[in-house]
Each structure stands twice: as C-alpha cells, then as structure tokens.
Motif scaffolding. Structure first.
Motif, PDB file in Angstrom:
ATOM      1  N   ILE A   1     -33.534 -21.045  22.215  1.00  0.00           N
ATOM      2  CA  ILE A   1     -33.025 -19.898  21.403  1.00  0.00           C
ATOM      3  C   ILE A   1     -32.490 -20.794  20.077  1.00  0.00           C
ATOM      4  CG2 ILE A   1     -31.280 -18.241  20.857  1.00  0.00           C
ATOM      5  CD1 ILE A   1     -31.470 -17.430  23.986  1.00  0.00           C
ATOM      6  N   VAL A   2     -31.556 -21.887  20.356  1.00  0.00           N
ATOM      7  CA  VAL A   2     -31.158 -22.532  19.146  1.00  0.00           C
ATOM      8  C   VAL A   2     -32.142 -23.215  18.354  1.00  0.00           C
ATOM      9  CG1 VAL A   2     -29.366 -24.002  18.479  1.00  0.00           C
ATOM     10  CG2 VAL A   2     -28.700 -22.308  20.012  1.00  0.00           C
ATOM     11  N   GLY A   3     -32.989 -23.780  19.093  1.00  0.00           N
ATOM     12  CA  GLY A   3     -34.160 -24.380  18.343  1.00  0.00           C
ATOM     13  C   GLY A   3     -34.946 -23.645  17.843  1.00  0.00           C
ATOM     14  N   LYS A   4     -35.462 -22.521  18.234  1.00  0.00           N
ATOM     15  CA  LYS A   4     -35.982 -21.500  17.605  1.00  0.00           C
ATOM     16  C   LYS A   4     -35.741 -21.197  16.099  1.00  0.00           C
ATOM     17  CE  LYS A   4     -38.809 -20.052  21.620  1.00  0.00           C
ATOM     18  NZ  LYS A   4     -40.408 -19.972  20.960  1.00  0.00           N
ATOM     19  N   VAL A   5     -34.146 -20.996  16.222  1.00  0.00           N
ATOM     20  CA  VAL A   5     -33.425 -20.732  14.750  1.00  0.00           C
ATOM     21  C   VAL A   5     -33.912 -21.741  13.787  1.00  0.00           C
ATOM     22  CG1 VAL A   5     -31.205 -20.347  13.635  1.00  0.00           C
ATOM     23  CG2 VAL A   5     -31.930 -19.273  16.062  1.00  0.00           C
ATOM     24  N   ARG A   6     -33.649 -23.043  14.124  1.00  0.00           N
ATOM     25  CA  ARG A   6     -34.037 -24.042  13.196  1.00  0.00           C
ATOM     26  C   ARG A   6     -35.741 -23.888  12.759  1.00  0.00           C
ATOM     27  NH1 ARG A   6     -34.131 -30.779  13.756  1.00  0.00           N
ATOM     28  NH2 ARG A   6     -34.198 -31.197  11.470  1.00  0.00           N
TER      29      ARG A   6
ATOM     30  N   PRO B   1     -38.744 -26.386   6.956  1.00  0.00           N
ATOM     31  CA  PRO B   1     -40.281 -26.601   6.674  1.00  0.00           C
ATOM     32  C   PRO B   1     -40.782 -27.611   7.521  1.00  0.00           C
ATOM     33  CG  PRO B   1     -38.721 -27.934   5.239  1.00  0.00           C
ATOM     34  CD  PRO B   1     -38.121 -27.030   6.046  1.00  0.00           C
ATOM     35  N   LEU B   2     -42.159 -27.269   8.007  1.00  0.00           N
ATOM     36  CA  LEU B   2     -42.969 -28.200   8.893  1.00  0.00           C
ATOM     37  C   LEU B   2     -42.931 -29.557   8.651  1.00  0.00           C
ATOM     38  CD1 LEU B   2     -44.992 -28.453  11.194  1.00  0.00           C
ATOM     39  CD2 LEU B   2     -46.667 -28.142   9.708  1.00  0.00           C
TER      40      LEU B   2
ATOM     41  N   ILE C   1     -29.578 -27.001   8.415  1.00  0.00           N
ATOM     42  CA  ILE C   1     -30.707 -26.211   8.497  1.00  0.00           C
ATOM     43  C   ILE C   1     -30.751 -25.520   6.968  1.00  0.00           C
ATOM     44  CG2 ILE C   1     -31.815 -24.460   9.446  1.00  0.00           C
ATOM     45  CD1 ILE C   1     -30.505 -24.857  11.958  1.00  0.00           C
ATOM     46  N   PRO C   2     -31.754 -25.751   6.097  1.00  0.00           N
ATOM     47  CA  PRO C   2     -31.671 -25.066   4.769  1.00  0.00           C
ATOM     48  C   PRO C   2     -31.821 -23.825   5.026  1.00  0.00           C
ATOM     49  CG  PRO C   2     -33.902 -25.980   5.509  1.00  0.00           C
ATOM     50  CD  PRO C   2     -33.043 -26.588   6.522  1.00  0.00           C
TER      51      PRO C   2
END
Length: 320
Positions: free
Chosen positions: A29-34, A39-40, A61-62
């Motif tokens: 969940i937290v990783g998907k927020v990032r 940007p890729l 995280i921008p």
C-alpha cells in the motif's frame, strides 16, 4: 553495538509468518503511494522503499511544488507521514486488518492535502485480495517486526559495501514491496532478451521493464530458509551458471527458484558473518560476469582507491 554475531538477530520465519504476510500487504500500500506520485526510473527504481535508522521509508516523494514521505517506524511502531509544508500524520502499528490499514493510510494522506488513488490490490501474490476487502491479514507482532528490520539493517549494510566495488550501472540497495525483498542489482551495459513475465497478478510489461538490461542481482527475503535467505541470480542466466562452485559452505543453487541461495542462519552463525555474506555476493557475481563475458575491468573499482590520500592529510582536531 556488541560483537559481530550479536548484531545479526535470530528470527524464525515460522514464528512470524502471519505478521510477515500482513506487513507485506502494508508495504505494498505504501509503495503504491510512491508509485503514483514519482516519475518512472529505469527498472522501477522509483517505487522502492529504503532501510532507515528506524525501519523502512519511501524517502522524499514529489507532490506539486513540495514533497512528503512515509516511514514504517519499527522502533516506536508507528507509521509516520511528513510533508514539506510542515504537516505530519500517522498512526500506531498494531494488529489490524489490511482493510483498516489501507483506510487509515488514505485518510492520513487526505488530512495532509495529498490526493492519492492507488491500484487497490496487491501484485506478485496469489490470491490478490483487494486491500479494502482484506480482513484475512491482520497480524502484527511488534517484536518480530523489529527483528526483521534489524535483519534488513545488516543485509543492507553488507550489500552496500558490496555495491561500492562496482562503478558501472548499479541500483541502490532497496526494498521491493512486490516480492518483499531487499535487492541490489549490477548491470553489464548490454540489453537483455525480452523477459517472459509470469509473476502472479503482475503484467508481463512490468517484468519487461525490470529485466530490460543484462544483470546480476542479489538480495535478502524472509523465506527460502529457516530464518530467511540471501539470493543471487543472473538474467539472462549464462550457460554453466548453476554449476559454478560458490561459497561459503551452505550456499547452493536452487533449481526450483532459479537462483543461488544462502540461508540467513548460515550467515548469522558464521564466525565472521560479514565476510561469509560478502563471499557469497562476490562469488555469485563473478559467476554471472565471467560466464557472460562482462567487461569487468571497466565496471569494477577498489572502494579504498583514495585511502592513501586520506592517510597523508593533516588530522582533524575536534573540540570537546
């Protein structure tokens, strides 16, 4: 800090598997927020978490003209959110279903004015239960989570030393929440054949990006041994790789996993755990690089190459 072996904690996988599986979903969940805000970067390096002095962090995280971060604190057992405008949020890490963790994380972001919508189900697992519906995973053993973080601290420290010997393209030492593993990857500089994919609930295009370049990868994950395992593999795997002798004693090539494994407990019990792990990391890398004819002279360097300069400098004087 104790003796070398004292800092390598003992944590049996069977003793915390329920917490491990819950924490896996929380980190997704937290990783998907990032993932949705950053940007890729090649090979999905923008989605990972990093080992911190307290646990696991997204790093900055921008977000519009500012930034925020999220950190799992496995010392005080809290999820911390911090924004560059001074806003903070978070909640205690305690036994709770994934659905509740998901709801509380999304609300904490909204309270900070950070609009976020993530893909609402996990990747690389089967079954892939939507986060909002997942009441199956609800365990949190704080002592076990703390020990796991201490395992990651030691793995990251030694893998960081190994990483320093390479001047070619090399990833950070980072935590991939898809498979819940700490990884560091070296690249030869050549393109690789298209990866066939096949990870559960994960598009083949994800693996195509991750494995688009020839590589030698190593890492640690909480499986593969009684207390977890270190691993190493090559993509594409060169002929003869699986038959290459690799130390220390206890390391082996797993046909089932398609990679070399070194049980964590072998490292922990070694007279010099750091050296045992470095022997494994170096030996498996050399197997990949030599058999695939990497230009090692151009890709490697001595991390102590400037030490002679430091020795002849005037010593610093520090006030006390």
């Amino acid at each position: 800090m104790g003796q070398a072996r004292d800092v390598w904690p003992r944590l049996r996988v069977d003793d915390w598997s329920d917490t491990r599986d819950t924490l896996h979903m929380w980190t997704q969940i937290v990783g998907k927020v990032r993932l949705v805000h950053a940007p890729l970067v090649n090979h999905w390096w923008q989605v990972t978490l990093y080992v911190s002095p307290r646990g696991l962090t997204t790093s900055a995280i921008p977000y519009w003209g500012g930034a925020f971060d999220i950190e799992f604190d496995f010392v005080d057992h809290r999820l911390h959110l911090r924004a560059s405008d001074g806003g903070t949020g978070g909640f205690a890490l305690a036994p709770m279903p994934v659905s509740e963790f998901y709801d509380r994380t999304m609300r904490a972001l909204a309270d900070l004015g950070i609009e976020t919508a993530i893909q609402g189900r996990p990747n690389e697992v089967d079954p892939s239960i939507p986060f909002a519906d997942d009441d199956r995973h609800a365990s949190y053993d704080a002592a076990a989570a703390h020990l796991f973080w201490r395992q990651l601290l030691q793995a990251a420290r030694v893998m960081g030393e190994f990483r320093s010997r390479f001047v070619g393209k090399v990833s950070p030492v980072h935590f991939f929440w898809g498979a819940m593993d700490l990884a560091c990857t070296r690249f030869s500089g050549r393109e690789a054949p298209r990866h066939p994919g096949g990870a559960p609930n994960c598009g083949d295009w994800v693996m195509e990006e991750g494995y688009s370049q020839e590589l030698s990868s190593c890492g640690f994950w909480p499986g593969g041994g009684d207390e977890g395992a270190f691993y190493a593999y090559a993509y594409p795997e060169p002929e003869g790789f699986a038959d290459r002798p690799v130390g220390p004693s206890g390391a082996f090539y797993s046909q089932e996993n398609g990679q070399f494994l070194l049980p964590y407990e072998v490292v922990r019990a070694a007279s010099d755990p750091d050296q045992a792990l470095l022997e494994f990391l170096q030996g498996t890398y050399e197997a990949a690089a030599d058999l695939a004819d990497w230009d090692r002279s151009a890709l490697e360097a001595d991390p102590a190459r400037w030490a002679h300069k430091a020795r002849v400098r005037e010593p610093h004087t520090f006030a006390t």
